[in-house]
Every structure is written in structure tokens, then in C-alpha cells.
Write an enzyme that holds these catalytic residues in place. Structure first.
Site, PDB file in Angstrom:
ATOM      1  CB  ALA A 155     -42.594  31.421  37.933  1.00 41.43           C
ATOM      2  CB  CYS A 173     -38.878  25.852  42.071  1.00 41.21           C
ATOM      3  SG  CYS A 173     -39.271  24.094  41.969  1.00 41.21           S
ATOM      4  CG  HIS A 176     -51.713  27.708  38.054  1.00 39.32           C
ATOM      5  ND1 HIS A 176     -52.074  28.900  37.464  1.00 39.32           N
ATOM      6  CD2 HIS A 176     -50.782  28.011  38.989  1.00 39.32           C
ATOM      7  CE1 HIS A 176     -51.393  29.889  38.032  1.00 39.32           C
ATOM      8  NE2 HIS A 176     -50.601  29.368  38.950  1.00 39.32           N
ATOM      9  NE  ARG A 178     -34.232  18.612  36.754  1.00 37.10           N
ATOM     10  CZ  ARG A 178     -34.334  17.328  37.068  1.00 37.10           C
ATOM     11  NH1 ARG A 178     -34.306  16.955  38.327  1.00 37.10           N
ATOM     12  NH2 ARG A 178     -34.447  16.405  36.133  1.00 37.10           N
TER      13      ARG A 178
END
Length: 177
Positions: free
Chosen positions: A59, A83, A91, A129
Site C-alpha cells: 500500500a 488491504c 506498522h 468490504r
């Protein structure tokens, strides 16, 4: 619980000129990433748009990849997907905050970005989700990017008529700037 809430979802915008988006995904959790991508692709295609897809390691690399594409390619907008699940260390906080901050800064500079990076406590939350047939956060991120592209096109070339004008326009009698 958020799952039982009802939400207003804007209808997808329409475009007179096709749109091209770059989907940037961090497939650390591949099954979840694949669901997010499926939702994003379907939403873009419903608007008659096209997409390219690239994968980055995590990410934190998503904002950098989008910044590179913004400078060096011809995309109308971007969909950031991935995700981040809470682990045993801090972290998680760094990755969530810095990836989001990077995307926000790019957006404030004019990039049309839909942020679909999930930040969750558990795998179960991520699955709910991500599922294209469920909450479809990948499709939602694509829709956000499409709405920003529509706004960008709507306001393209609109000038407020304030500030300084280049001398060549002033000398030519142009009063629109």
C-alpha cells in the site's frame, strides 16, 4: 454496526468522451485484492470507460506509482486498491496513515483518485468490504474517481477572472483571464 446502515450512493456520471483509468493494486492479500479489482473494473466499464492495471508490492507504493503515472502517462484518473490488516506492531498505523496521506496530497494537486485501500482489523472485515457482490469497496473507489473526473471535465477551462494575466493576453485585449 455499519453493515446495517443504509447509504446514499450517487448515480454514476456519464461522459461524452471516454475515460481511461489506471487501477493500482497492492495484492498482498491476493484474494481480497482480486475482489476489489473485479468491482473496480465492472464500475469503470458500466460508464463506458477503459482501464489498465498495475500491481505494486504494498500500500505504501500505491501513491508513488500513481504520481509516476500522473506525470508520465495519459490517464484521466486512478483507483487505489489494497488491504491493510492490523497486526501486532504499529506498522499498521504507518501504512494506513502514509498511504492515505500520499493519495490525499496527490488529489489536492489535481489527480482524480478513488481510494479503495481497506484498513481493517480482521480478514472477515476485509472480505465483507471487498466482495463485488457485497459492499464492493473496489467499485466504490472507481465510482469516486469517475465522479472526480466528471468534475474535472466540467470545470476544465473555467477561469475566475482574478489574478495576473500574462502580458501577451493583456496587450491583445483579452479580458477573459
Amino acid at each position: 454496526m455499519a453493515a446495517s446502515e443504509t447509504h446514499h450512493i450517487l448515480p454514476l456520471p456519464s461522459f461524452d468522451k471516454p475515460v481511461k483509468l489506471l487501477i493500482v493494486v497492492a495484492p498482498y492479500y491476493k484474494d481480497i485484492a482480486d475482489e476489489l479489482v473485479a468491482g473496480a473494473k465492472a464500475t469503470i466499464e458500466r460508464c463506458g470507460g477503459t482501464w489498465d492495471l498495475i500491481e505494486v508490492p504494498g500500500a505504501l507504493e500505491i501513491p508513488t506509482a500513481i504520481a509516476l503515472a500522473e506525470r508520465q502517462s495519459n490517464f484521466d484518473g486512478f483507483v487505489a486498491l489494497g488491504c491493510v490488516m492490523r497486526g501486532e506492531t504499529t506498522h499498521y498505523d504507518t501504512v494506513c496513515n502514509d498511504s492515505s496521506r500520499g493519495l490525499m496530497l496527490l488529489g489536492l494537486q489535481g489527480s482524480c483518485i478513488g481510494n479503495g485501500i481497506l484498513t481493517v482489523e480482521t480478514r472477515e472485515q476485509a472480505v465483507v468490504r471487498a466482495e463485488a457482490a457485497g459492499q464492493d469497496k473496489g467499485g466504490g473507489a472507481a465510482a469516486a474517481a469517475l465522479h472526480l473526473i466528471a468534475l474535472s471535465r466540467k470545470w476544465a477551462g473555467v477561469r475566475k477572472g482574478i489574478g495576473f494575466r500574462p502580458e501577451e493576453l493583456r496587450l491583445a485585449g483579452d479580458t477573459s483571464a
